[in-house]
Design an enzyme around this catalytic site. Sequence first.
Site, mmCIF file in Angstrom:
data_model
loop_
_atom_site.group_PDB
_atom_site.id
_atom_site.type_symbol
_atom_site.label_atom_id
_atom_site.label_comp_id
_atom_site.label_asym_id
_atom_site.label_seq_id
_atom_site.Cartn_x
_atom_site.Cartn_y
_atom_site.Cartn_z
ATOM 1 N N HIS A 176 -7.452 -5.707 -0.441
ATOM 2 C CA HIS A 176 -6.274 -4.840 -0.404
ATOM 3 C C HIS A 176 -5.075 -5.478 0.291
ATOM 4 O O HIS A 176 -3.974 -4.951 0.194
ATOM 5 C CB HIS A 176 -6.642 -3.527 0.316
ATOM 6 N N SER B 150 0.825 -1.205 0.000
ATOM 7 C CA SER B 150 0.000 0.000 0.000
ATOM 8 C C SER B 150 0.862 1.260 0.000
ATOM 9 O O SER B 150 1.703 1.440 -0.874
ATOM 10 C CB SER B 150 -0.954 -0.048 1.197
ATOM 11 N N ASP C 199 -10.024 -4.202 -5.379
ATOM 12 C CA ASP C 199 -9.356 -3.528 -4.270
ATOM 13 C C ASP C 199 -10.063 -2.202 -4.025
ATOM 14 O O ASP C 199 -10.008 -1.295 -4.859
ATOM 15 C CB ASP C 199 -7.885 -3.306 -4.605
#
Length: 266
Positions: A246, A96, A218
């Site tokens: 995610h 991320s 996602d």
Amino acid sequence: MYNDIVERNNVKVFGEGQKTILFAHGFGCDQSVWRDVAPAFSTDYRVVLFDYVGSGNSDKSRYSTERYDSLNGYAQDVIDVCDALELENIVFVGHSVSSMIGALASIERPGLIEKLIMIGPSPHYLNEPGYVGGFDKSDVDALLDMMEINYREWAKYLAPVVMGEDSDSTITKNFENTLCSNDPVISRKFAEVTFTSDSRDILGEITSPTLILQTQFDAIAPVAVGEYLHTKITTSEFVLMEATGHNPHLSYPEETVTCIKAYLTK
């Protein structure tokens, strides 16, 4: 310096390889999220895990809003850990927002990161004219407000969204507990820094060979974002996983390991 940084960032090192692979967690998490992925590399790599200051079991007394008011402060954590361990030419695996943190570190310190692996990356989370980030500003404002009003309810709301799983599933509950284990004030600031960051202008400066791992669905970093990154990072390879959500390193660790190993053995 070694002891200071190791304690500050709760650094853990294991493995038998000559080369080093460093795993960097995303917002709201800590190094424990790599529990089903990192050990798979311990035979071929020296594995390094750490917590950003303010996360996990880091020394939270070392947190300051001045240093961590942008992603650059977190990139400095990466550089500090690598300097303390005298690392260079590493494989950096970032989840991320850590994907962009790793990118910043690679630009700031050429030669530090030999290969950059991004899992669910996003250079900018907000929708803009001509750019789909996934969130409107009002969405982010509501998220930050919720964190201030009732942190636990925020975590309960966010966990199934991030995981792409039912709210009652074990994996979602575990992630909710991870979110709740963080300091609410620091976590909110990290969230603000993350969701308002814009790293699009540095993408052309990334020279390290880069793997972009994108899941099918996602809610945090849509497929369009991964495709955008692929077009902007000339050294990148884009892989659309079978995984959803995610956090594929938590929900689909086997596929995550397979994708990373396939890239590293090319």
